[in-house]
Scaffold this active site. Structure first.
Site, mmCIF file in Angstrom:
data_model
loop_
_atom_site.group_PDB
_atom_site.id
_atom_site.type_symbol
_atom_site.label_atom_id
_atom_site.label_comp_id
_atom_site.label_asym_id
_atom_site.label_seq_id
_atom_site.Cartn_x
_atom_site.Cartn_y
_atom_site.Cartn_z
ATOM 1 N N TYR A 198 -1.672 -94.187 36.090
ATOM 2 C CA TYR A 198 -2.856 -94.860 36.629
ATOM 3 C C TYR A 198 -4.031 -93.904 36.561
ATOM 4 O O TYR A 198 -3.906 -92.737 36.916
ATOM 5 C CB TYR A 198 -2.596 -95.258 38.088
ATOM 6 C CG TYR A 198 -3.766 -95.935 38.774
ATOM 7 C CD1 TYR A 198 -4.187 -97.206 38.375
ATOM 8 C CD2 TYR A 198 -4.435 -95.320 39.823
ATOM 9 C CE1 TYR A 198 -5.257 -97.831 39.009
ATOM 10 C CE2 TYR A 198 -5.499 -95.943 40.465
ATOM 11 C CZ TYR A 198 -5.906 -97.201 40.052
ATOM 12 O OH TYR A 198 -6.958 -97.827 40.683
ATOM 13 N N ASP A 212 -5.288 -85.978 33.811
ATOM 14 C CA ASP A 212 -5.704 -86.645 35.035
ATOM 15 C C ASP A 212 -4.903 -86.020 36.173
ATOM 16 O O ASP A 212 -3.761 -86.394 36.419
ATOM 17 C CB ASP A 212 -5.459 -88.155 34.942
ATOM 18 C CG ASP A 212 -5.842 -88.867 36.238
ATOM 19 O OD1 ASP A 212 -6.227 -88.173 37.197
ATOM 20 O OD2 ASP A 212 -5.740 -90.102 36.276
ATOM 21 N N LYS A 264 -8.850 -87.013 45.300
ATOM 22 C CA LYS A 264 -7.898 -86.859 46.411
ATOM 23 C C LYS A 264 -8.056 -85.515 47.145
ATOM 24 O O LYS A 264 -9.045 -85.348 47.844
ATOM 25 C CB LYS A 264 -6.476 -87.138 45.913
ATOM 26 C CG LYS A 264 -6.402 -88.581 45.356
ATOM 27 C CD LYS A 264 -5.030 -89.172 45.224
ATOM 28 C CE LYS A 264 -5.129 -90.674 45.059
ATOM 29 N NZ LYS A 264 -4.918 -91.167 43.693
HETATM 30 C C1 LIG Z 1 -5.731 -92.119 42.791
HETATM 31 C C2 LIG Z 1 -5.791 -91.854 41.349
HETATM 32 C C3 LIG Z 1 -6.908 -92.210 40.572
HETATM 33 C C4 LIG Z 1 -8.049 -93.009 41.134
HETATM 34 O O1 LIG Z 1 -8.707 -92.351 42.159
HETATM 35 P P1 LIG Z 1 -9.587 -93.229 43.209
HETATM 36 O O2 LIG Z 1 -10.213 -92.178 44.084
HETATM 37 O O3 LIG Z 1 -8.620 -94.118 43.910
HETATM 38 O O4 LIG Z 1 -10.587 -93.969 42.426
HETATM 39 C C5 LIG Z 1 -6.931 -91.824 39.260
HETATM 40 N N1 LIG Z 1 -5.921 -91.146 38.711
HETATM 41 C C6 LIG Z 1 -4.831 -90.790 39.416
HETATM 42 C C7 LIG Z 1 -3.748 -90.014 38.761
HETATM 43 C C8 LIG Z 1 -4.725 -91.146 40.754
HETATM 44 O O5 LIG Z 1 -3.622 -90.827 41.437
#
Ligand SMILES: *Cc1c(COP(=O)(O)O)cnc(C)c1O
Length: 428
Positions: free
Chosen positions: A146, A241, A269
């Site tokens: 994601y 990511d 995060k």
């Molecule tokens: C949570 C997450 C996102 C998106 O971040 P948001 O702050 O919710 O927009 C993107 N990539 C990864 C791997 C994530 O865990």
């Protein structure tokens, strides 16, 4: 055993008339596990308290950010002090410089960076940079990873490997979807084949280097090697990511753990200390192409926001203290070992996967390697386990496709309580 949830129930009913599913982010609605999601009134350390006064040991940790535990006094003090000086200026600040220097100490590959307000923004902006500097539209992602909810990422693979992507949400244009190529995670050969046939159309590869958004899956050595070599051999960028893995699987994220330097890195995060923050950055040759020094446009009214920067800086300062990681890792290792022992003792078909302070219990014979294997796990069993843990005061992510997160506030007592609950819940 079942706890009262009257107030959460009534709030949910009202909320459903006002917000889709009654929530502001879908997983919070508990659709995957059933039951009423507790509405949270407050949190402190390793604990959540809901509107009915129930207390839970929290393994969601706001989906990762709360690595120091909730409402850490030094983080709260930093936010309050910043608020008193003004909540937003729309102009540069000294704290942003300090923050960028701190981030680069954790992630040396992020020579230059840009702060944004969410992980979604970080990922969509990093992809824009990769497209901008290569002049190519296509890119590769992996099934089950994601990268936020920007249009280009909400794409499922077509059946054959070389087929164009299909939107997995209405509202995503097919004309955009065909630039997204989705491959199975851990499949080095598929990556090589795709680059061999379409390498000159591809701007980059984006990956969760250790997956969290389909549960914790470790990459194979072969897959990591292909990620490092294949895109670059074709003039494409490697984008890690690390929104979830950053400051989590190791101090400097998966790059630190595996000794790999990404061309571009996305953070979110933990880096925001519980406030809305994302950061993207990487090699200077790429990041200098971002506006105003380069032609790739990206901007944000609240980017580098003083409150968010204060929370992030306080969090990173605490994480830089000696022994900070050891404490969280020890708690995670203790929970991991304890759960494995219970699974063995009770004869339950389950495995625990863990990398650093992220872990998942999969109800399967062996650790899944990709999304197909995660989908084949017993998710009904997870739902029963989840409900039984919640009844016993343990708050787990409400889906079998998620990672659990530990914090520095999870001590031996919390782990012991969790294992006591799991001994009953695993056979629920
Ligand atoms: C949570 C997450 C996102 C998106 O971040 P948001 O702050 O919710 O927009 C993107 N990539 C990864 C791997 C994530 O865990």
């Amino acid at each position: 055993m079942a706890r009262a949830h009257d107030r959460s129930k009534s709030l949910l009913e009202t909320a459903r008339g006002l917000m889709p599913g009654g929530v502001n982010s879908p997983v919070r609605a508990f659709r995957a596990v059933g039951g009423v999601p507790p509405f949270i009134a407050s949190a402190q350390g390793a604990y959540l308290v809901d509107e009915d006064g129930n207390r839970y040991v929290d393994y969601v940790c706001t989906w990762g950010p709360a690595i120091l535990g909730h409402a850490h006094p030094q983080v709260v003090a930093a936010i309050c002090a910043a608020a008193g000086r003004g909540t937003s200026f729309g102009a540069p600040t000294a704290a942003e410089v300090e923050m960028a220097e701190a981030v680069r100490r954790f992630f040396p590959s992020m020579e230059m960076m840009r702060m944004v307000s969410s992980g979604t923004e970080a990922c969509m902006s990093a992809l824009r940079v990769a497209r901008g500097v290569t002049g190519r539209d296509g890119f590769v992602k992996f099934e089950g990873c994601y990268h936020g909810h920007a249009d280009s990422f909400l794409i499922k693979a077509g059946s054959g490997l070389a087929t164009f992507g299909q939107p997995s949400s209405p509202g995503v244009p097919e004309s955009l979807a065909r630039h997204t190529h989705t491959l199975p995670f851990n499949d080095a050969d598929a990556l090589k084949r795709l680059f061999d046939t379409r390498g000159d159309e591809l701007a980059g590869v984006i990956v969760e280097p250790v997956t969290g958004n389909m549960g914790v899956i470790r990459p194979t050595d072969e897959f990591l090697k292909a990620l490092e070599e294949v895109p670059r051999a074709h003039g494409a960028l490697l984008i890690f990511d690390e929104v979830m893995t950053g400051f989590r699987v190791a101090r400097g994220g998966a790059q630190d753990l595996f000794g790999i330097e990404a061309d571009l890195t996305c953070l979110g995060k933990v880096v925001g200390g519980g406030l809305p923050v994302g950061v993207y950055g990487g090699k200077k040759q790429y990041m200098s192409q971002v506006s105003p020094t380069g032609p790739v446009y990206q901007a944000g009214t609240l980017s580098g926001n003083p409150l968010a920067t204060a929370a992030g800086l306080a969090t990173l300062a605490l994480l830089e203290e000696p022994g900070a990681y050891q404490k969280v890792e020890d708690a995670a290792a203790a929970l991991h070992a304890g759960l494995e022992a219970l699974i063995e003792k009770l004869g339950v078909t389950a495995v625990v996967t863990r990398v650093g302070t992220m872990m998942t219990v999969f109800f399967a014979e062996k650790a899944p390697r990709d999304f197909t294997e995660v989908a084949a796990c017993d998710h009904e069993k997870f739902g029963r386990f989840h409900g039984a843990m919640l009844d016993r005061g343990i708050y787990l992510p409400p889906s079998g496709y998620e990672a659990w997160f530990l914090s520095a506030a999870h001590g031996p007592y919390e782990i012991e309580q969790t294992l006591k609950a799991a001994e009953e819940a695993l056979i629920a």
